[in-house]
Design an enzyme around this catalytic site. Structure first.
Site, short mmCIF file in Angstrom:
data_model
loop_
_atom_site.label_atom_id
_atom_site.label_comp_id
_atom_site.label_asym_id
_atom_site.label_seq_id
_atom_site.Cartn_x
_atom_site.Cartn_y
_atom_site.Cartn_z
N THR A 59 0.83 -1.21 0.00
CA THR A 59 0.00 0.00 0.00
C THR A 59 0.86 1.25 0.00
OG1 THR A 59 -1.74 -1.19 1.14
CG2 THR A 59 -1.82 1.19 1.29
N SER A 105 1.59 -7.43 -1.08
CA SER A 105 2.36 -8.45 -0.36
C SER A 105 1.66 -9.80 -0.31
CB SER A 105 2.71 -7.98 1.06
OG SER A 105 1.58 -7.98 1.89
N THR A 136 1.75 -4.48 4.18
CA THR A 136 1.63 -4.84 5.60
C THR A 136 0.99 -6.22 5.82
OG1 THR A 136 -0.50 -3.71 5.73
CG2 THR A 136 1.45 -2.45 6.37
N ASP A 137 0.25 -6.73 4.81
CA ASP A 137 -0.47 -7.99 5.05
C ASP A 137 0.47 -9.14 5.39
OD1 ASP A 137 -2.84 -6.72 4.59
OD2 ASP A 137 -3.06 -7.39 2.52
N1 LIG Z 1 -1.52 -2.07 3.90
C1 LIG Z 1 -1.03 -2.89 2.99
O1 LIG Z 1 0.11 -2.78 2.61
C2 LIG Z 1 -1.95 -3.96 2.48
C3 LIG Z 1 -1.65 -4.48 1.10
N2 LIG Z 1 -2.72 -5.34 0.67
C4 LIG Z 1 -0.35 -5.29 1.04
O2 LIG Z 1 -0.08 -6.06 1.91
O3 LIG Z 1 0.36 -5.17 0.08
#
Ligand SMILES: NC(=O)C[C@H](N)C(=O)O
Length: 384
Positions: A59, A105, A136-137
Site C-alpha cells: 500500500t 504483499s 503490511t499484510d
Molecule cells: N496495507 C497494505 O500494505 C496492504 C496491502 N494489501 C499489502 O499487503 O500489500
C-alpha cells in the site's frame, strides 16, 4: 516535489531490479547538520551513514481512485516516487535503492522471498542500514523469515509499510518511510537486528503481528515495542537486544543452472484453523500432500480429544499454535500418548502465531531436522 539538492545516478534503468544512488549535492552543508544531529545519534561522524532501500510494493507504493479512497487501490509507485514525497534526507544519510519487485504483499512467494533475502544479504557488507518497503499484510512473515535466515550483525534491517495509499488524505506512507530511513541511519539502532517501523512505533520483526486490517495502528506486539519516534527523535526503551532463542537457519537454495533462476524448495506446510466440531478426517485429507501441519488451536492448545489422539499418530510433525492473538502454548497442554508417554508428532509453537510457526517448521524441515530437533527449535521461542 523532488528534492532539488540531491544527485541521483541511475545504475540500471529497468524498473525491476533498478538501482540508483542518491548523494547530497552539498556535502559541506550535510556535514555541518550531521554534527548538529549527533545529539540524537543520527550520525556519529562527518561520514553520513549509507542506507540501502529495497522496494517490494504494498500500500505504501499504491494509488487509489481519489483522495478519500482507502481501499481498492493498486500498486503504482516506485521507490523514487516515494522518496520524492518525504522531507530532505540528504543531511541524514546517503541512499542507494533497488526495486526488487512492485507487488501487493499477498503475492510475495518463495522466489520473491529469496530475492529479498539476497538483496539484504548482498547489502550487509557495504551499508550501515537497510530499509525494506513492503505491504503490511505479510510484512511480519517476511521480517520473521529474514530474522531466521540472516545473521545481520550490527546492521539494522528496517521493514516499513503503510495502511493508506499514497493518494489518500493523510497518507501514512511518507512519514513511515521517513522514520524508517532515520531509524536505519541511527547509531542506536545497531545490534537490534530486524525491526519494523510503523505508526511511530519501533518493534521486533520476530514477534510483531498485524492485528487490524484497516486502522493506522494496525500492528501489535505483546512482547513490547522497542522504541518510539517523535518529532525527529528516536527513543529506544531498552539497550540493543535480539529476540531470545531465535534459531538461525542456513538456506541451501541453490542456483538452478538450467533456468538461470534458483531451485526453491521450502517443504509445504499447511495451516488448519481449529473450531468447534473439527474432526480428525481433515488431517487424513492433508497429511499426504504436505510435509508438516500447523494448527491454530482454540485457546492454549485445545482441540477435541479425538483430534488430539489422531494428531499424536500423524506421519508428519504437527505444530500446535493458537487462534488467539496473544499468549502461548504450554507443553503441559499438549496431548500425550498414554502407552508410550510421549508427545508423538505434536510440537508446541511457544509464542509464535500460525503463520510464523509455518515458516519455522518449513525451515526446520528443509534442514532435515528430526521431530525432536524441531521440538528443540520451537522450545527456544518460549525459553523452555
Ligand atoms: N496495507 C497494505 O500494505 C496492504 C496491502 N494489501 C499489502 O499487503 O500489500
Amino acid at each position: 516535489m523532488p528534492n532539488q539538492n540531491l544527485e541521483i545516478t541511475t545504475i540500471c534503468p529497468d524498473l525491476e531490479n533498478s538501482q540508483f544512488t542518491i548523494q547530497s549535492a552539498e556535502p559541506t552543508t550535510a556535514m555541518t547538520v550531521a554534527v548538529d544531529l549527533a545529539e540524537n545519534s543520527t550520525v556519529t561522524s562527518c561520514n553520513l551513514p549509507r542506507i540501502k532501500i529495497l522496494g517490494t510494493g504494498g500500500t505504501i507504493a499504491s494509488k487509489g481512485v481519489n483522495a478519500s479512497a482507502t481501499a481498492g487501490y493498486h500498486v503504482d509507485l516506485t521507490i523514487q516516487d516515494m522518496l520524492d514525497s518525504i522531507p530532505d534526507i540528504s543531511q541524514i544519510c546517503e541512499i542507494e535503492y533497488e526495486q526488487l519487485c512492485n507487488v501487493d504483499s499477498k503475492n510475495i512467494d518463495e522466489p520473491l522471498l529469496y530475492k529479498i533475502y539476497q538483496g539484504i544479504s548482498q547489502s550487509l557488507q557495504s551499508f550501515d542500514g537497510i530499509v525494506i518497503t513492503h505491504g503490511t499484510d505479510t510484512l511480519s512473515e517476511t521480517a520473521f523469515f529474514i530474522e531466521s535466515t540472516i545473521d545481520t550483525g550490527d546492521v539494522p534491517i528496517v521493514f516499513v509499510g503503510s495502511m493508506r495509499p499514497s493518494t489518500s488524505v493523510s497518507a501514512d506512507g511518507p512519514m513511515n518511510l521517513y522514520q524508517a530511513i532515520c531509524i536505519a541511519s541511527n547509531r542506536e539502532s545497531r545490534g537490534r537486528s530486524v525491526l519494523v517501523s510503523l505508526n511511530d512505533q519501533i518493534s521486533a520483526g520476530y514477534y510483531i503481528t498485524k492485528t487490524n486490517a484497516n486502522s493506522l495502528d494496525s500492528f501489535n506486539v505483546r512482547q513490547g515495542y522497542l522504541g518510539n519516534f517523535v518529532n525527529n527523535e528516536i527513543h529506544y526503551y531498552y539497550p540493543p537486544v535480539k529476540p531470545q532463542g531465535c534459531h538461525k537457519f542456513k538456506l541451501n537454495w541453490k542456483p538452478d543452472l538450467a533456468t538461470g533462476g534458483h531451485e526453491f524448495g521450502l517443504p509445504k506446510v499447511c495451516i488448519l484453523y481449529g473450531h468447534q466440531s473439527i474432526t480428525p478426517e481433515i488431517l487424513t485429507l492433508i497429511e499426504g500432500s504436505c510435509a508438516g501441519i500447523v494448527i491454530a488451536t482454540m485457546g492454549a492448545g485445545s482441540l477435541p480429544d479425538d483430534m488430539c489422539q489422531r494428531a499424536l499418530q500423524s506421519p508428519v510433525p504437527i505444530v500446535f499454535s493458537k487462534r488467539s492473538m496473544d499468549g502461548m502454548i504450554p507443553i503441559a497442554n499438549l496431548p500425550i500418548d498414554s502407552s508410550t508417554r510421549t508427545r508423538g508428532s505434536v510440537i508446541a509453537s511457544g509464542y509464535l502465531n500460525p503463520e510464523k510457526s509455518r515458516l519455522l517448521l518449513q525451515l526446520c524441515l528443509s534442514g532435515g531436522y528430526s521431530t525432536e530437533e524441531i521440538r528443540h527449535v520451537f522450545k527456544g521461542v518460549y525459553g523452555g
